[in-house]
Design an enzyme around this catalytic site. Structure first.
Site, PDB file in Angstrom:
ATOM      1  N   LYS A   1      18.034  27.930  37.794  1.00  0.00           N
ATOM      2  CA  LYS A   1      18.224  29.234  37.687  1.00  0.00           C
ATOM      3  C   LYS A   1      18.456  29.917  38.891  1.00  0.00           C
ATOM      4  CE  LYS A   1      17.472  31.051  34.392  1.00  0.00           C
ATOM      5  NZ  LYS A   1      17.800  32.425  33.272  1.00  0.00           N
TER       6      LYS A   1
ATOM      7  N   GLU B   1      15.264  43.647  38.658  1.00  0.00           N
ATOM      8  CA  GLU B   1      14.054  43.310  38.043  1.00  0.00           C
ATOM      9  C   GLU B   1      12.446  44.305  37.266  1.00  0.00           C
ATOM     10  OE1 GLU B   1      13.810  39.845  34.581  1.00  0.00           O
ATOM     11  OE2 GLU B   1      15.778  39.090  36.306  1.00  0.00           O
TER      12      GLU B   1
ATOM     13  N   SER C   1      13.243  28.874  38.243  1.00  0.00           N
ATOM     14  CA  SER C   1      12.643  29.219  37.477  1.00  0.00           C
ATOM     15  C   SER C   1      11.741  27.748  37.477  1.00  0.00           C
ATOM     16  CB  SER C   1      13.572  29.331  35.798  1.00  0.00           C
ATOM     17  OG  SER C   1      12.813  28.068  34.580  1.00  0.00           O
TER      18      SER C   1
ATOM     19  N   HIS D   1      31.152  53.035  27.756  1.00  0.00           N
ATOM     20  CA  HIS D   1      30.116  51.973  26.899  1.00  0.00           C
ATOM     21  C   HIS D   1      30.328  50.861  27.122  1.00  0.00           C
ATOM     22  CE1 HIS D   1      31.294  56.000  24.319  1.00  0.00           C
ATOM     23  NE2 HIS D   1      32.615  55.781  24.954  1.00  0.00           N
TER      24      HIS D   1
END
Ligand code: ARG
Length: 456
Positions: free
Chosen positions: A283, A290, A277, A156
């Site tokens: 970043k 992804e 970024s 979980h």
């Protein structure tokens, strides 16, 4: 332009219809398979006396030259042709004259396209299996490197019980081994030749289907000519295997995305597989992971597309089946691309074991071990579970962890507690005592590593 199939009709079609109908802009990638299939066909026609031996040799020579010219770039595709099959036959006939027109004896584009696609996908499946093996190898090497790096295992997405990073990585190796099995199994059913089924009803010529199949490296021939031209199960199976492998890559990618976040900080990816970024200078984004996660969706879409195309098609060939290629090409291309980026990304990643260990200290992931400690001393598990639960509850209120309490404090909960409880709840003990088959103990992880390597 008039067509090779001009006959009953003038063969003159509208430009819009031509573009709509044609598949050469995507099926030209099967040119090598198409030409090799035609060479085997010409050989068989010659061997069976259906055409003269010299004619067969001329056809084979001509086809060899077309293949060489396409490979070298001396010849380029004519996208005004309907498909790759028509293109090759057209060039052959332009170059050889009338003898070129004999190639299509005892053959149809229906069995030809089924043959080409099987040959093409056999190669693709082999290539994919090689890459999945390479990825499994990269992951098992990392598992070996981090076989003792303790981290929390999650259920979980809540800290649950202690495992090692090696143990968790090996879970992905097991998925990939099953993927390899599935692709290998799919290959077996794909490895039978449909050529000789002709349009749907075989032929009156004395062909030799086995001879042609053998020459092309197939295990055997399809057993029913109508099935031979209309079966696309092998396409569905290939895309299905791709989908499941993508599911595994996507779950792994998701973990990498979590692990590389500040919140986890368990893993550092090489700069080579991350991006920055355009506005936020701090970043470091896990874009490759992804994209793997994102591209999984389109491969599932490819699977839905081919399944839906086939649903409700009457036997035998229908033009709908031309729609099989773009989805399966997209699926294998996408999986190939994901594997290509995933392999070096894994090989160059680094685990931040100190953060994993720190996370393992918090979250009471040794609470089961504390309950098991009492159980082994004779207290029924359910009772031990309750006692441990109240200890955890009190620790949370006091901002403590299980290791902070004294023996006296433990004894206040239950007199069964002795000094050895501290060894029982030590993270290293917790991991290494989990020696059940498949568990995270060093001894078990060694076995899993050996198992994975033996399968590669
Ligand atoms: N381009 C077609 C396909 O991909 C080849 C087979 C065409 N057969 C036919 N009878 N029109 O399916």
């Amino acid at each position: 332009m008039s067509k090779l199939w001009a006959g009953r009709t003038s063969g003159v079609t509208d430009k819009v219809a031509d573009d709509f109908n044609s598949s050469i802009h995507f099926d030209h990638r099967m040119y090598q398979e198409d030409i090799k299939g035609s060479m085997a066909h010409a050989m068989m026609l010659g061997a069976q006396g259906i055409i003269l031996k010299e004619e067969a040799d001329t056809l084979i020579q001509g086809l060899e030259e077309i293949l060489a010219d396409l490979n070298s770039g001396a010849l380029s595709f004519d996208f005004s042709c309907e498909d790759i099959h028509m293109f090759v036959e057209k060039v052959l006939t332009e170059r050889l004259g009338d003898v070129g027109k004999k190639l299509h004896t005892a053959r149809s584009r229906n069995d030809q396209v089924a043959l080409d696609l099987r040959m093409y996908l056999k190669n693709q499946v082999n290539q994919i299996v090689t890459k999945i093996k390479a990825l499994t190898e990269a992951i098992v090497n990392k598992a070996e490197e981090y076989k003792t790096a303790i981290m929390p295992g999650y259920t979980h997405l809540q800290r649950a019980q202690p495992v090692t990073f090696g143990h968790q990585l090996l879970a992905y190796c097991m998925m990939l081994l099953r993927d390899i099995d599935r692709f290998t199994d799919c290959y077996k059913r794909m490895n039978v030749s449909p050529i000789g089924s002709c349009a749907l009803a075989g032929t009156t010529y004395p062909t030799n289907r086995e001879l042609e199949a053998n020459a092309l490296g197939f295990d055997g021939v399809t057993q029913n000519s109508m099935d031979g031209v209309s079966d696309r199960d092998f396409v569905v199976e290939t895309v299905s295997c791709c989908s499941l492998t993508m599911a595994h890559l996507s779950r792994f990618a998701e973990e990498l995305i979590l692990w590389t976040s500040w919140e986890f900080s368990f893993v550092e990816l090489s700069d080579a597989y991350t991006t920055g970024s355009s506005i936020m200078p701090q970043k470091k984004n896990s874009d490759m992971a992804e994209l793997i996660r994102g591209k999984t969706g389109r491969v599932y879409g490819d699977l839905m597309a081919i399944l839906t195309v086939l649903k409700g098609l009457p036997l035998a060939y229908n033009k709908d089946m031309q729609e099989d290629k773009e989805c399966v090409f997209d699926a294998v291309d996408t999986l190939n691309a994901c594997l290509d980026v995933c392999i070096p990304m894994v090989a160059t990643m680094r685990a931040k074991t100190e953060n994993m260990a720190a996370a393992a200290k918090k979250g009471f992931i040794n609470a089961t071990d504390l309950a098991d400690y009492l159980t082994k001393k004779g207290i029924p598990f359910r009772t031990a579970y309750k006692i441990t639960g109240s200890i955890v509850g009190d620790c949370i209120k006091q901002g403590k962890i299980l290791e902070d309490l004294t023996l006296a404090e433990y004894k206040a909960y239950d007199p069964t507690f002795e000094e050895d409880l501290f060894t029982a709840i030590d993270m290293v003990t917790c991991v290494n005592k989990r020696e059940s088959v498949g568990g995270p103990a060093a001894s078990q992880v060694e076995k899993q590593i050996a198992y994975v390597r033996s399968k590669l």
